[in-house]
Write a protein that holds these residues in place. Structure first.
Motif, PDB file in Angstrom:
ATOM      1  N   GLY A  28     -21.447 -35.969 -44.970  1.00  0.00           N
ATOM      2  CA  GLY A  28     -20.979 -34.595 -44.854  1.00  0.00           C
ATOM      3  C   GLY A  28     -21.974 -33.643 -44.233  1.00  0.00           C
ATOM      4  O   GLY A  28     -21.631 -32.492 -43.922  1.00  0.00           O
ATOM      5  N   HIS A  29     -23.219 -34.089 -44.049  1.00  0.00           N
ATOM      6  CA  HIS A  29     -24.236 -33.219 -43.432  1.00  0.00           C
ATOM      7  C   HIS A  29     -24.093 -33.281 -41.914  1.00  0.00           C
ATOM      8  O   HIS A  29     -24.302 -34.318 -41.300  1.00  0.00           O
ATOM      9  CB  HIS A  29     -25.639 -33.671 -43.850  1.00  0.00           C
ATOM     10  CG  HIS A  29     -26.002 -33.233 -45.219  1.00  0.00           C
ATOM     11  ND1 HIS A  29     -27.301 -33.289 -45.696  1.00  0.00           N
ATOM     12  CD2 HIS A  29     -25.259 -32.712 -46.223  1.00  0.00           C
ATOM     13  CE1 HIS A  29     -27.326 -32.830 -46.931  1.00  0.00           C
ATOM     14  NE2 HIS A  29     -26.099 -32.481 -47.275  1.00  0.00           N
ATOM     15  N   GLN A  50     -26.628 -31.093 -34.081  1.00  0.00           N
ATOM     16  CA  GLN A  50     -25.540 -30.487 -34.843  1.00  0.00           C
ATOM     17  C   GLN A  50     -24.316 -31.312 -34.477  1.00  0.00           C
ATOM     18  O   GLN A  50     -23.863 -31.257 -33.328  1.00  0.00           O
ATOM     19  CB  GLN A  50     -25.357 -29.017 -34.464  1.00  0.00           C
ATOM     20  CG  GLN A  50     -24.241 -28.306 -35.213  1.00  0.00           C
ATOM     21  CD  GLN A  50     -24.585 -28.036 -36.662  1.00  0.00           C
ATOM     22  OE1 GLN A  50     -25.754 -28.037 -37.039  1.00  0.00           O
ATOM     23  NE2 GLN A  50     -23.587 -27.803 -37.479  1.00  0.00           N
ATOM     24  N   ASN A  51     -23.794 -32.067 -35.470  1.00  0.00           N
ATOM     25  CA  ASN A  51     -22.784 -33.095 -35.185  1.00  0.00           C
ATOM     26  C   ASN A  51     -23.376 -34.050 -34.136  1.00  0.00           C
ATOM     27  O   ASN A  51     -24.436 -34.596 -34.369  1.00  0.00           O
ATOM     28  CB  ASN A  51     -21.469 -32.464 -34.766  1.00  0.00           C
ATOM     29  CG  ASN A  51     -20.874 -31.652 -35.900  1.00  0.00           C
ATOM     30  OD1 ASN A  51     -20.716 -32.158 -37.009  1.00  0.00           O
ATOM     31  ND2 ASN A  51     -20.571 -30.388 -35.645  1.00  0.00           N
ATOM     32  N   ASN A  52     -22.759 -34.260 -33.000  1.00  0.00           N
ATOM     33  CA  ASN A  52     -23.345 -35.179 -32.029  1.00  0.00           C
ATOM     34  C   ASN A  52     -23.954 -34.449 -30.837  1.00  0.00           C
ATOM     35  O   ASN A  52     -24.290 -35.077 -29.828  1.00  0.00           O
ATOM     36  CB  ASN A  52     -22.337 -36.225 -31.578  1.00  0.00           C
ATOM     37  CG  ASN A  52     -21.121 -35.592 -30.939  1.00  0.00           C
ATOM     38  OD1 ASN A  52     -20.940 -34.382 -31.023  1.00  0.00           O
ATOM     39  ND2 ASN A  52     -20.299 -36.378 -30.297  1.00  0.00           N
ATOM     40  N   ARG A  69     -26.912 -39.514 -31.289  1.00  0.00           N
ATOM     41  CA  ARG A  69     -26.170 -39.450 -32.547  1.00  0.00           C
ATOM     42  C   ARG A  69     -24.691 -39.584 -32.193  1.00  0.00           C
ATOM     43  O   ARG A  69     -23.955 -38.595 -32.142  1.00  0.00           O
ATOM     44  CB  ARG A  69     -26.431 -38.141 -33.280  1.00  0.00           C
ATOM     45  CG  ARG A  69     -25.901 -38.158 -34.699  1.00  0.00           C
ATOM     46  CD  ARG A  69     -26.080 -36.822 -35.400  1.00  0.00           C
ATOM     47  NE  ARG A  69     -25.629 -36.915 -36.784  1.00  0.00           N
ATOM     48  CZ  ARG A  69     -25.364 -35.870 -37.545  1.00  0.00           C
ATOM     49  NH1 ARG A  69     -25.498 -34.650 -37.061  1.00  0.00           N
ATOM     50  NH2 ARG A  69     -24.961 -36.026 -38.796  1.00  0.00           N
ATOM     51  N   LEU A  70     -24.296 -40.801 -31.945  1.00  0.00           N
ATOM     52  CA  LEU A  70     -22.919 -41.068 -31.587  1.00  0.00           C
ATOM     53  C   LEU A  70     -22.027 -40.838 -32.795  1.00  0.00           C
ATOM     54  O   LEU A  70     -22.411 -41.150 -33.932  1.00  0.00           O
ATOM     55  CB  LEU A  70     -22.784 -42.509 -31.084  1.00  0.00           C
ATOM     56  CG  LEU A  70     -23.638 -42.842 -29.844  1.00  0.00           C
ATOM     57  CD1 LEU A  70     -23.517 -44.303 -29.488  1.00  0.00           C
ATOM     58  CD2 LEU A  70     -23.249 -41.966 -28.670  1.00  0.00           C
ATOM     59  N   LYS A  71     -20.860 -40.291 -32.563  1.00  0.00           N
ATOM     60  CA  LYS A  71     -19.861 -40.047 -33.604  1.00  0.00           C
ATOM     61  C   LYS A  71     -20.339 -39.049 -34.659  1.00  0.00           C
ATOM     62  O   LYS A  71     -19.708 -38.913 -35.712  1.00  0.00           O
ATOM     63  CB  LYS A  71     -19.428 -41.355 -34.291  1.00  0.00           C
ATOM     64  CG  LYS A  71     -18.831 -42.378 -33.320  1.00  0.00           C
ATOM     65  CD  LYS A  71     -18.427 -43.654 -34.054  1.00  0.00           C
ATOM     66  CE  LYS A  71     -17.874 -44.677 -33.067  1.00  0.00           C
ATOM     67  NZ  LYS A  71     -17.509 -45.956 -33.726  1.00  0.00           N
ATOM     68  N   GLY A  72     -21.479 -38.393 -34.429  1.00  0.00           N
ATOM     69  CA  GLY A  72     -21.917 -37.339 -35.320  1.00  0.00           C
ATOM     70  C   GLY A  72     -22.357 -37.786 -36.698  1.00  0.00           C
ATOM     71  O   GLY A  72     -22.403 -36.965 -37.626  1.00  0.00           O
ATOM     72  N   VAL A  73     -22.699 -39.082 -36.856  1.00  0.00           N
ATOM     73  CA  VAL A  73     -23.130 -39.548 -38.176  1.00  0.00           C
ATOM     74  C   VAL A  73     -24.522 -40.161 -38.045  1.00  0.00           C
ATOM     75  O   VAL A  73     -25.518 -39.456 -38.078  1.00  0.00           O
ATOM     76  CB  VAL A  73     -22.126 -40.539 -38.791  1.00  0.00           C
ATOM     77  CG1 VAL A  73     -22.591 -40.983 -40.174  1.00  0.00           C
ATOM     78  CG2 VAL A  73     -20.752 -39.895 -38.891  1.00  0.00           C
ATOM     79  N   ASP A  74     -24.576 -41.487 -37.842  1.00  0.00           N
ATOM     80  CA  ASP A  74     -25.857 -42.173 -37.712  1.00  0.00           C
ATOM     81  C   ASP A  74     -26.582 -41.730 -36.445  1.00  0.00           C
ATOM     82  O   ASP A  74     -25.963 -41.278 -35.479  1.00  0.00           O
ATOM     83  CB  ASP A  74     -25.649 -43.689 -37.633  1.00  0.00           C
ATOM     84  CG  ASP A  74     -25.108 -44.267 -38.915  1.00  0.00           C
ATOM     85  OD1 ASP A  74     -24.995 -45.496 -39.005  1.00  0.00           O
ATOM     86  OD2 ASP A  74     -24.805 -43.475 -39.830  1.00  0.00           O
TER      87      ASP A  74
END
Lengths: 116, 113
Positions: A28-29, A50-52, A69-74
């Protein structure tokens, strides 16, 4: 709640080799940070997502460092080729609301890189 | 050049003593945070101060933000061996650098039993 995960925890390479670090932020971050902490110094921001999307990469040595940071997570941080002065702990952090003055950054345990 | 200067760099004291760590800058910050970092771990947030002159207490730890929001101090009363660690101050400037923290070099505190 799971914290920020990083791998590997330790890495030893020779100069001119390549290396990659992985970070999984708190669920969620939206904001993710990579810091470099050289022995005896405080963490220095390398890049903020910030996101991706990249918010700040002014301190990233772009000739050898890259991050995504693909897909805004890892996220992954790569060094290619490594130099002796890259020996440091690479910290990943995430936060929920960087727009708030009371926002908290949660740090992972870091990856200790030694370049020989 | 460090934006935030911390002093002292090293502090070695006996259990029960009091100590103060300082964090100074010529720049104004919108907020200032104190972290503690233990070997092999990332920094952990202790406190955030946002108002000039603000004082916050966390058990035996007292944090103060300077009136001009350029400096801060951390005071520990009756230090214990569990307080041992690297104490880092970090300032946020807000605006276009939203979320970015500027860290000091840290104060390595060792408390002996």
């Amino acid at each position: 709640e799971a914290g920020v995960a990083q791998s590997p925890r330790y890495k030893i390479i020779e100069k001119r080799q390549s290396v990659a670090f992985w970070c999984n932020p708190i669920s969620g971050h939206a904001t993710l940070y990579w810091y470099q902490q050289i022995l005896g110094q405080g963490p220095k921001l390398l890049i903020q997502f910030q996101n991706n999307g990249v918010v700040d990469d002014s301190q990233l040595p772009k000739d050898r460092f890259s991050a995504e940071r693909l897909k805004g997570v890892d996220s992954t941080l790569k060094i290619q080729p490594a130099k002796l002065e890259d020996s440091a702990v690479y910290l990943c952090a995430s936060s929920l609301a960087p727009g708030l003055r009371t926002d908290t950054q949660y740090f992972g345990p870091g990856t200790r890189l030694t370049v020989l | 050049t460090q934006l935030l200067e911390q002093s002292p760099q090293f502090l070695s004291i006996q259990e029960g003593e009091n100590l103060t760590v300082y964090c100074n800058s010529s720049s104004v910050f919108s907020s200032l945070q104190w972290y503690r970092q233990e070997p092999g771990e990332g920094p952990v947030l202790l406190v955030t101060v946002v108002t000039g002159g603000e004082v916050k207490k966390l058990k035996r730890l007292t944090f103060q933000f300077g009136d001009a929001r350029k400096d801060s101090s951390l005071h520990i009363t009756a230090a214990q061996p569990g307080d041992t660690g690297l104490y880092l101050c970090a300032g946020a400037k807000g605006g276009s650098t939203l979320g970015r923290l500027y860290f000091g070099r840290g104060t390595q505190l060792t408390v002996w039993p």
